[in-house]
Write an enzyme that holds these catalytic residues in place. Structure first.
Site, PDB file in Angstrom:
ATOM      1  N   LYS A  22       0.965  -1.186   0.117  1.00  0.00           N
ATOM      2  CA  LYS A  22       0.075   0.089   0.085  1.00  0.00           C
ATOM      3  C   LYS A  22       0.804   1.251  -0.115  1.00  0.00           C
ATOM      4  O   LYS A  22       0.425   2.180  -0.771  1.00  0.00           O
ATOM      5  CB  LYS A  22      -0.761   0.012   1.214  1.00  0.00           C
ATOM      6  CG  LYS A  22      -1.704   1.314   1.612  1.00  0.00           C
ATOM      7  CD  LYS A  22      -2.452   1.300   2.958  1.00  0.00           C
ATOM      8  CE  LYS A  22      -1.768   1.654   4.002  1.00  0.00           C
ATOM      9  NZ  LYS A  22      -1.364   2.808   4.357  1.00  0.00           N
ATOM     10  N   ASN A  23       1.911   1.389   0.943  1.00  0.00           N
ATOM     11  CA  ASN A  23       2.711   2.586   1.124  1.00  0.00           C
ATOM     12  C   ASN A  23       3.606   2.882   0.036  1.00  0.00           C
ATOM     13  O   ASN A  23       4.314   3.855  -0.160  1.00  0.00           O
ATOM     14  CB  ASN A  23       3.264   2.503   2.332  1.00  0.00           C
ATOM     15  CG  ASN A  23       2.570   2.725   3.590  1.00  0.00           C
ATOM     16  OD1 ASN A  23       1.311   3.256   3.106  1.00  0.00           O
ATOM     17  ND2 ASN A  23       2.848   2.645   4.742  1.00  0.00           N
ATOM     18  N   CYS A 117      -3.910   8.286   9.646  1.00  0.00           N
ATOM     19  CA  CYS A 117      -4.025   7.388  10.947  1.00  0.00           C
ATOM     20  C   CYS A 117      -3.619   8.603  12.054  1.00  0.00           C
ATOM     21  O   CYS A 117      -2.673   9.091  12.043  1.00  0.00           O
ATOM     22  CB  CYS A 117      -3.347   6.280  11.100  1.00  0.00           C
ATOM     23  SG  CYS A 117      -4.147   4.822  10.237  1.00  0.00           S
ATOM     24  N   ARG A 122       1.862  14.618  13.125  1.00  0.00           N
ATOM     25  CA  ARG A 122       2.366  14.108  11.832  1.00  0.00           C
ATOM     26  C   ARG A 122       2.864  15.460  10.978  1.00  0.00           C
ATOM     27  O   ARG A 122       2.257  15.700   9.917  1.00  0.00           O
ATOM     28  CB  ARG A 122       1.279  13.329  11.115  1.00  0.00           C
ATOM     29  CG  ARG A 122       0.523  12.383  11.550  1.00  0.00           C
ATOM     30  CD  ARG A 122       1.099  10.807  11.630  1.00  0.00           C
ATOM     31  NE  ARG A 122       1.620  10.263  10.380  1.00  0.00           N
ATOM     32  CZ  ARG A 122       0.993   9.235   9.909  1.00  0.00           C
ATOM     33  NH1 ARG A 122      -0.090   8.882  10.087  1.00  0.00           N
ATOM     34  NH2 ARG A 122       1.596   8.793   8.698  1.00  0.00           N
ATOM     35  N   PRO A 123       3.759  15.933  11.565  1.00  0.00           N
ATOM     36  CA  PRO A 123       4.212  17.313  10.790  1.00  0.00           C
ATOM     37  C   PRO A 123       4.816  17.064   9.450  1.00  0.00           C
ATOM     38  O   PRO A 123       5.021  15.974   8.916  1.00  0.00           O
ATOM     39  CB  PRO A 123       5.478  17.582  11.670  1.00  0.00           C
ATOM     40  CG  PRO A 123       6.000  16.487  12.589  1.00  0.00           C
ATOM     41  CD  PRO A 123       4.676  15.471  12.445  1.00  0.00           C
ATOM     42  N   GLN A 126       9.643  18.882   7.089  1.00  0.00           N
ATOM     43  CA  GLN A 126      10.678  18.511   6.385  1.00  0.00           C
ATOM     44  C   GLN A 126      10.282  18.792   4.705  1.00  0.00           C
ATOM     45  O   GLN A 126      11.164  18.880   3.875  1.00  0.00           O
ATOM     46  CB  GLN A 126      11.339  17.206   6.772  1.00  0.00           C
ATOM     47  CG  GLN A 126      11.771  17.206   8.151  1.00  0.00           C
ATOM     48  CD  GLN A 126      12.993  18.113   8.265  1.00  0.00           C
ATOM     49  OE1 GLN A 126      13.805  18.016   7.619  1.00  0.00           O
ATOM     50  NE2 GLN A 126      13.081  18.996   9.284  1.00  0.00           N
ATOM     51  N   ASP A 305       5.282   0.293  11.986  1.00  0.00           N
ATOM     52  CA  ASP A 305       3.876  -0.123  11.563  1.00  0.00           C
ATOM     53  C   ASP A 305       3.682  -1.569  12.048  1.00  0.00           C
ATOM     54  O   ASP A 305       2.533  -2.113  11.644  1.00  0.00           O
ATOM     55  CB  ASP A 305       3.784   0.119  10.037  1.00  0.00           C
ATOM     56  CG  ASP A 305       3.525   1.611   9.629  1.00  0.00           C
ATOM     57  OD1 ASP A 305       3.226   2.359  10.665  1.00  0.00           O
ATOM     58  OD2 ASP A 305       3.472   1.703   8.435  1.00  0.00           O
ATOM     59  N   ILE A 327       9.365   6.401  16.710  1.00  0.00           N
ATOM     60  CA  ILE A 327       8.935   7.135  15.396  1.00  0.00           C
ATOM     61  C   ILE A 327       7.728   7.855  15.772  1.00  0.00           C
ATOM     62  O   ILE A 327       7.607   9.062  15.509  1.00  0.00           O
ATOM     63  CB  ILE A 327       8.726   6.189  14.306  1.00  0.00           C
ATOM     64  CG1 ILE A 327       9.977   5.411  14.083  1.00  0.00           C
ATOM     65  CG2 ILE A 327       8.581   7.235  13.109  1.00  0.00           C
ATOM     66  CD1 ILE A 327      11.046   5.678  13.315  1.00  0.00           C
ATOM     67  N   ARG A 396      -8.676   0.112   5.410  1.00  0.00           N
ATOM     68  CA  ARG A 396      -7.728   0.872   4.717  1.00  0.00           C
ATOM     69  C   ARG A 396      -6.314   0.284   4.146  1.00  0.00           C
ATOM     70  O   ARG A 396      -5.787   0.858   3.277  1.00  0.00           O
ATOM     71  CB  ARG A 396      -7.134   2.266   5.669  1.00  0.00           C
ATOM     72  CG  ARG A 396      -8.093   3.078   6.063  1.00  0.00           C
ATOM     73  CD  ARG A 396      -7.422   4.012   7.126  1.00  0.00           C
ATOM     74  NE  ARG A 396      -6.798   4.898   6.260  1.00  0.00           N
ATOM     75  CZ  ARG A 396      -6.822   6.359   6.900  1.00  0.00           C
ATOM     76  NH1 ARG A 396      -7.301   6.702   7.755  1.00  0.00           N
ATOM     77  NH2 ARG A 396      -6.055   7.084   5.903  1.00  0.00           N
TER      78      ARG A 396
HETATM   79  C1  UD1 Z   1       4.923   6.924   6.523  1.00  0.00           C
HETATM   80  C2  UD1 Z   1       3.970   5.827   6.371  1.00  0.00           C
HETATM   81  C3  UD1 Z   1       3.545   5.121   7.687  1.00  0.00           C
HETATM   82  C4  UD1 Z   1       4.807   4.779   8.793  1.00  0.00           C
HETATM   83  C5  UD1 Z   1       5.792   6.136   8.606  1.00  0.00           C
HETATM   84  C6  UD1 Z   1       7.051   5.801   9.167  1.00  0.00           C
HETATM   85  C7  UD1 Z   1       2.830   6.053   4.208  1.00  0.00           C
HETATM   86  C8  UD1 Z   1       1.521   6.598   3.568  1.00  0.00           C
HETATM   87  N1  UD1 Z   1       2.712   6.168   5.631  1.00  0.00           N
HETATM   88  O1  UD1 Z   1       4.236   7.820   7.122  1.00  0.00           O
HETATM   89  O2  UD1 Z   1       2.702   4.088   7.471  1.00  0.00           O
HETATM   90  O3  UD1 Z   1       4.290   4.706  10.010  1.00  0.00           O
HETATM   91  O4  UD1 Z   1       6.079   6.255   7.351  1.00  0.00           O
HETATM   92  O5  UD1 Z   1       7.608   4.345   8.766  1.00  0.00           O
HETATM   93  O6  UD1 Z   1       3.613   5.590   3.594  1.00  0.00           O
HETATM   94  N2  UD1 Z   1       8.418  14.181  10.781  1.00  0.00           N
HETATM   95  C9  UD1 Z   1       8.932  15.178  11.330  1.00  0.00           C
HETATM   96  N3  UD1 Z   1       8.671  16.152  10.220  1.00  0.00           N
HETATM   97  C10 UD1 Z   1       8.160  16.087   8.985  1.00  0.00           C
HETATM   98  C11 UD1 Z   1       8.067  14.813   8.625  1.00  0.00           C
HETATM   99  C12 UD1 Z   1       8.188  13.687   9.470  1.00  0.00           C
HETATM  100  O7  UD1 Z   1       9.129  15.739  12.185  1.00  0.00           O
HETATM  101  O8  UD1 Z   1       8.225  16.979   8.359  1.00  0.00           O
HETATM  102  C13 UD1 Z   1       8.766  12.891  11.853  1.00  0.00           C
HETATM  103  C14 UD1 Z   1       7.382  12.025  12.058  1.00  0.00           C
HETATM  104  O9  UD1 Z   1       6.633  12.997  13.232  1.00  0.00           O
HETATM  105  C15 UD1 Z   1       7.908  10.735  12.553  1.00  0.00           C
HETATM  106  C16 UD1 Z   1       9.216  10.667  11.777  1.00  0.00           C
HETATM  107  O10 UD1 Z   1       9.547  11.889  11.116  1.00  0.00           O
HETATM  108  O11 UD1 Z   1       8.185  10.863  13.936  1.00  0.00           O
HETATM  109  C17 UD1 Z   1       8.740   9.550  10.416  1.00  0.00           C
HETATM  110  O12 UD1 Z   1       7.619  10.235   9.980  1.00  0.00           O
HETATM  111  P1  UD1 Z   1       7.537   9.900   8.356  1.00  0.00           P
HETATM  112  O13 UD1 Z   1       8.516   8.743   7.842  1.00  0.00           O
HETATM  113  O14 UD1 Z   1       7.506  11.137   7.599  1.00  0.00           O
HETATM  114  O15 UD1 Z   1       6.183   9.287   8.341  1.00  0.00           O
HETATM  115  P2  UD1 Z   1       5.082   9.247   7.164  1.00  0.00           P
HETATM  116  O16 UD1 Z   1       5.708   9.547   5.876  1.00  0.00           O
HETATM  117  O17 UD1 Z   1       3.840  10.394   7.713  1.00  0.00           O
END
Ligand code: UD1
Length: 418
Positions: A22-23, A117, A122-123, A126, A305, A327, A396
């Site tokens: 899915k991802n 979710c 979920r910032p 970056q 996950d 995470i 989902r």
């Molecule tokens: C994706 C996956 C999710 C998985 C996650 C971590 C999808 C659709 N979702 O989510 O299922 O749990 O990767 O493997 O693929 N962060 C920041 N700033 C940012 C972006 C991220 O601080 O701009 C932090 C997040 O809060 C978290 C960490 O970085 O602590 C990892 O998040 P990220 O890898 O970005 O997760 P997603 O891409 O949202």
């Protein structure tokens, strides 16, 4: 409302096919916006996040058909520059990939904050940092994100402050057509990142990942492509936790062992027997598993996950264990549900300690996708009838969960609501 009814305590035997990831299907589907021609994508899982993403693109003018045999035929030639489908966008995290793709395609993106979710903040700073460094203007106001490239974007070196799957993918998507070589450092190396890079390269992009560094040399245009999505590592590992909770002997087909090896080695130490060959994994577990302590971390280490499902599994082991969530430090809503079944769980900050527990059946609420899978795991391993509400979260990300578990001998039914 739909409800899963699970009569647990039955061992699992048989074979199931693992679907496409899915991802990685999600960014690949949004990436078709960079190809103004027909693309055929195979091994696309039939889950609601995917169906909703396709619906967003259709609302923007794409022609798309997803068949029962997991093939998506999609053409984004007639997509307009305005993003549509706000209601769906605000329900799913992967809609954030509209930022990178529309910046590439239309030089602008205006959309609501992506949903997804609910397991804590979920910032996206970056993602925006990357777009800004390429020369785009980014702002967030009243729950909307606005990204504009008034001038031509310029290649540069971007170092992520935090390893992020979403930011890595979005910055790659934004860089595909940027003249020169964009270098992205400290990137996520999850298989879904490589899957997207592979898709884009098959379509004519020039992207190379070396360790945690990505080099993206801008190209003028991408061409039509036929592409097969990688297997879903989290689906495969989730079914392994089910076998651990119930005991049994199952064969998983359509897996990529490289992607799941790290966790399989942990399972082996707990007492699982796992034989992997080619794209199959045979998984056996008895009633005498020992516990384990793990910490979630970016790939190639333990995936966040799988954290909730792993917690459920620990309840059925001889000595339990600890999970440190590094995470998403508040991803523990599932723990309150497991406590309803009598699980002995202690939480302190981002660590849970799970003691071996004699679980009893209960009425449970799924709070997000993987939490839902954790409750299925706990219910399958517990004698008696448990009920799980909020099935919409589970569909989902798990295609035909009821059919797959039933074919392994699990007693599970979906009660349709009013
Ligand atoms: C994706 C996956 C999710 C998985 C996650 C971590 C999808 C659709 N979702 O989510 O299922 O749990 O990767 O493997 O693929 N962060 C920041 N700033 C940012 C972006 C991220 O601080 O701009 C932090 C997040 O809060 C978290 C960490 O970085 O602590 C990892 O998040 P990220 O890898 O970005 O997760 P997603 O891409 O949202």
């Amino acid at each position: 409302m739909e409800q899963l009814v699970i009569n647990g305590g039955h061992s699992l035997y048989g074979e199931i096919a693992i679907g496409g990831m899915k991802n990685s299907a999600l960014p690949v589907i949004f990436a078709t916006l960079l190809i103004k021609d027909e693309c055929v994508i195979y091994n696309v899982p039939l889950v609601s996040d995917i169906i909703n993403s396709i619906e967003i693109l259709k609302q923007m003018g794409a022609k798309a058909e997803l068949t029962e045999n997991h093939t998506l035929i999609i053409n984004t030639r007639d997509v307009q520059d305005e993003i549509k489908g706000y209601e769906l966008i605000s329900k799913m995290r992967a809609s954030s990939y509209l930022m990178g793709t529309m910046l590439s395609r239309a030089k602008k993106a205006y959309l609501p904050m992506p949903g997804g979710c609910n397991f804590g903040a979920r910032p996206i700073e970056q993602h925006l940092k990357g777009f800004s460094m390429l020369g785009a203007n980014c702002s967030c106001e009243n729950g909307f994100i606005s990204i504009n490239a008034s001038k031509l974007l310029k290649s540069t070196k971007i170092t992520l402050d935090k390893i992020s799957v979403g930011a890595t993918i979005n910055i790659v998507l934004a860089s595909v057509f940027v003249e020169g070589v964009t270098v992205i450092e400290n990137v996520a190396i999850e298989p879904h990142v490589d899957d997207l890079i592979c898709f884009l390269n098959t379509a004519g992009a020039k992207i190379l990942r070396v360790g945690r560094k990505i080099y993206c040399e801008g190209v003028k245009k991408l061409h039509s492509v036929r592409y097969r999505i990688f297997p879903d590592m989290i689906e495969a590992l989730t079914y392994m936790t089910f076998v651990g909770a119930c005991s049994g002997d199952i064969n998983l087909t359509g897996v990529n062992y490289e992607h799941i090896k790290y966790v399989c080695d942990i399972f082996r130490k707990m007492g699982f027997e796992i034989d992997a060959y080619y794209d199959e994994a045979r998984v056996k577990a008895g009633k005498n598993l020992v516990g384990a302590s793990i910490e979630t971390a970016p790939y190639p280490l333990f995936p966040t996950d799988l954290h909730p499902q792993f917690s459920s599994l620990l309840c059925f082991t001889k000595d339990g264990g600890e999970i440190k969530e590094s995470i998403f430090p508040t991803r523990f809503a599932y723990a309150y549900e497991l406590e309803k079944m009598g699980a002995k769980i202690k939480r302190e900050d981002n660590v849970v300690k799970i003691n071996p527990s004699n679980l009893s059946p209960a009425s449970l609420d799924a709070t997000d996708l993987r939490a839902g899978a954790a409750l299925v795991c706990a219910s399958l391993g517990t004698n008696g009838t448990s009920r799980i509400n909020n099935v919409n979260y589970i569909v989902r990300g798990y295609e035909n969960l009821v059919g797959k578990v039933s074919s392994l001998g699990g007693k599970i039914k979906l009660l349709k609501g009013e």
